[in-house]
Write a protein that holds these residues in place. Structure first.
Motif, short mmCIF file in Angstrom:
data_model
loop_
_atom_site.label_atom_id
_atom_site.label_comp_id
_atom_site.label_asym_id
_atom_site.label_seq_id
_atom_site.Cartn_x
_atom_site.Cartn_y
_atom_site.Cartn_z
N ASP A 43 -69.78 3.75 -2.61
CA ASP A 43 -70.64 3.73 -3.80
C ASP A 43 -70.24 2.62 -4.75
O ASP A 43 -71.09 2.02 -5.41
CB ASP A 43 -70.59 5.08 -4.52
CG ASP A 43 -71.24 6.20 -3.72
OD1 ASP A 43 -72.03 5.90 -2.80
OD2 ASP A 43 -70.95 7.38 -4.01
N LYS A 76 -74.16 3.57 6.00
CA LYS A 76 -74.20 3.24 4.57
C LYS A 76 -73.44 1.94 4.27
O LYS A 76 -73.90 1.10 3.50
CB LYS A 76 -73.61 4.40 3.76
CG LYS A 76 -73.90 4.33 2.29
CD LYS A 76 -73.51 5.62 1.60
CE LYS A 76 -73.76 5.53 0.10
NZ LYS A 76 -73.36 6.73 -0.60
N ASN A 94 -75.38 -1.20 5.44
CA ASN A 94 -76.49 -1.50 4.54
C ASN A 94 -76.00 -2.35 3.36
O ASN A 94 -76.59 -3.37 3.02
CB ASN A 94 -77.14 -0.21 4.05
CG ASN A 94 -78.37 -0.46 3.23
OD1 ASN A 94 -79.17 -1.33 3.53
ND2 ASN A 94 -78.53 0.31 2.17
#
Length: 187
Positions: free
Chosen positions: A96, A131, A134
């Motif tokens: 994140d 993730k 990406n």
């Protein structure tokens, strides 16, 4: 309120939240612990140590603040860093953080972080790698490293577990991104 390590003689670490009047577990009428690496034990604790005296890398990293915490982080060796980042919550937060770096145009920081966590994500595979790829593809595109971005995005596409009919919104984005990559490559 404090967090204390308990030793049960089993070699496992147990953590218990302790308040001003003792364990919160005693207030609940049962012993509730968060254990690291094992199941609960019914033996009473032999000794309680405050977290500050604990040698656990994660706890040591978060108990400091500002420059002190920064120095601890810089002093960590690769094994300690891998141990810290190898925990699900920390690895997810690191992924994140790559997104936050990208949103704030901190491309070099995002690149360094991606390079550091890529082996851990590859080891886990699945959603972790999906993730990361990406974000990492976006980093490579912003660095004008289009060939690497293309290779990563082709791998990303293989990880999609749905057909184009099942997840057309995702494929719409994927194909648009492929278009940007191929346009950047003049292909």
């Amino acid at each position: 309120i404090g967090l204390h390590e308990e030793e049960h003689g089993s070699g496992r670490q147990c953590w218990q939240v302790v308040g001003p009047s003792g364990s919160f577990a005693s207030l609940l009428g049962a012993r509730q612990q968060l254990e690291v690496g094992g199941s609960s034990s019914s033996q009473p604790p032999q000794a309680k140590q405050p977290v500050s005296s604990c040698s656990d890398d994660i706890v040591a990293m978060v108990t400091g603040s500002g420059a002190e915490s920064d120095l601890r982080l810089k002093a960590m060796n690769q094994d300690q860093m891998t141990r810290v980042l190898g925990q699900n919550r920390n690895l997810g937060t690191a992924i994140d953080l790559v997104g936050a770096y990208l949103k704030n145009y901190e491309i070099d920081k995002a690149d360094r972080l991606c390079a550091r966590i890529e082996p851990l994500c590859r080891e886990r595979g699945g959603v972790w790698l999906f993730k990361l790829l990406n974000f990492y593809t976006t980093v490579r595109m912003k660095q004008s490293r289009y060939q690497e971005a293309l290779a990563m995005y082709k791998e990303y596409e293989t990880l999609i577990g749905f057909s184009a009919e099942e997840a057309w919104e995702l494929y719409d984005t994927v194909y648009r991104n492929f278009g940007w990559i191929y346009t950047s490559l003049n292909e």
